[in-house]
Write an enzyme that holds these catalytic residues in place. Structure first.
Site, mmCIF file in Angstrom:
data_model
loop_
_atom_site.group_PDB
_atom_site.id
_atom_site.type_symbol
_atom_site.label_atom_id
_atom_site.label_comp_id
_atom_site.label_asym_id
_atom_site.label_seq_id
_atom_site.Cartn_x
_atom_site.Cartn_y
_atom_site.Cartn_z
ATOM 1 C CG HIS A 68 -1.799 -1.322 1.216
ATOM 2 N ND1 HIS A 68 -2.978 -1.557 0.377
ATOM 3 C CD2 HIS A 68 -1.636 -2.572 1.951
ATOM 4 C CE1 HIS A 68 -3.534 -2.549 0.599
ATOM 5 N NE2 HIS A 68 -2.647 -3.053 1.681
ATOM 6 C CG HIS A 94 2.670 4.414 6.938
ATOM 7 N ND1 HIS A 94 2.296 4.174 8.018
ATOM 8 C CD2 HIS A 94 1.358 5.184 6.500
ATOM 9 C CE1 HIS A 94 1.095 4.616 8.643
ATOM 10 N NE2 HIS A 94 0.583 5.276 7.655
ATOM 11 C CG HIS A 96 -1.073 7.700 3.786
ATOM 12 N ND1 HIS A 96 -1.843 6.807 3.434
ATOM 13 C CD2 HIS A 96 -0.471 7.755 4.903
ATOM 14 C CE1 HIS A 96 -2.093 6.061 4.533
ATOM 15 N NE2 HIS A 96 -1.243 6.692 5.545
ATOM 16 C CB THR A 178 -6.048 6.808 7.392
ATOM 17 O OG1 THR A 178 -4.804 6.216 7.163
ATOM 18 C CG2 THR A 178 -6.158 8.009 8.175
#
Ligand code: BO1
Ligand code: ZN
Length: 233
Positions: A68, A94, A96, A178
């Site tokens: 992802h 991580h 996004h 999320t």
């Protein structure tokens, strides 16, 4: 394992809540993240103390692509964050792209989530928003070696890296993960006053690690969510 993604289809954000019983909160929850922060949310709460985070100067980090997007994990003992009477330890960060949280309808090219966990399993996430600009020294430590989303699970030992340093001023609210399972009870802390910058080249490299070029969940409304800020005012 049930497959989820960021498409407009049944496996995308609009369908996450129906993919698995435990993910029902993705659609039925009332405190879901991210949120769209508006001018009405920009309220200073003088009872909030400065952000109390202490990380080791250098932490041993492992980079991989979760499928992802890019994720970096760190060992126990890498530091601690105190907020709301609870102590949390950093476990991973991580990225996004574009950002998940928005401010005055503005989206940012990148949002980095530094995820912390308490001994009793509660989560606190610090979100750093990045604008395009000068090269980020922090991202430079791994941007060039992120495995593509086609090779999830491949691990890269980064050796020791310097940690992000959060600002002492921040915005905070109670929200959720999320991504599935979208669990609520997550303390969100957003570094809102000094945006980070990343170069166009760094953003391009990182975007290549994100499946189909984007991995942001759409925003929820911020009304009634108790967003408040610690400022110098
Ligand atoms: S996020 O920061 O809201 N995008 C986010 C989304 C999912 C997770 C964390 C942060 N997943 C959780 C897992 C836990 C795990 C924790 C730390 O990450 O549900 O099982 O302990 O890696
Ligand atoms: Zn995240």
């Amino acid at each position: 394992e049930v497959h989820w993604d960021y498409s407009g289809g049944s496996h995308g954000p609009g369908g996450w809540g129906d993919l698995k019983a435990e993910w029902g909160v993705c659609k039925s929850g009332s405190r879901q993240s991210p949120i769209a922060i508006t001018a009405l949310d920009l309220v200073t709460d003088r009872s909030l103390g400065k952000l109390d985070a202490k990380y080791r100067k250098r932490v041993h980090a492992t980079l991989y692509n979760s499928g992802h997007g890019a994720e970096v994990s760190m060992p126990a003992g890498s530091g601690r964050l105190r907020i709301g009477g609870e102590t949390y330890r950093p476990v991973q960060f991580h990225i996004h792209m574009p950002s998940e949280h928005t401010i005055m309808n503005q989206s940012f090219p990148l949002e980095l989530h530094l995820v912390h966990k308490s001994d009793d399993g509660k989560l606190a996430v610090i979100g750093f928003l990045f604008e395009e600009g000068g090269e980020s020294e922090f991202l430079a430590q791994f941007a060039h070696e992120v495995p593509s989303s086609n090779s999830p699970g491949v691990k890269v030992d980064l050796g020791h890296i310097k940690m992000m340093k959060p600002e002492r001023n921040y915005g905070t609210y109670m929200g959720s993960l999320t991504t599935p399972p979208c669990a609520e009870g997550v303390t969100w802390i957003l570094s809102l006053f000094n945006f980070q910058t990343a170069s166009a080249e760094q953003l391009a490299k990182l975007r290549a690690s994100v499946p189909k070029g984007h991995n942001n969940r759409p925003t929820f409304g911020s009304a009634g969510r108790g967003f408040r800020m610690r400022t110098n005012a």
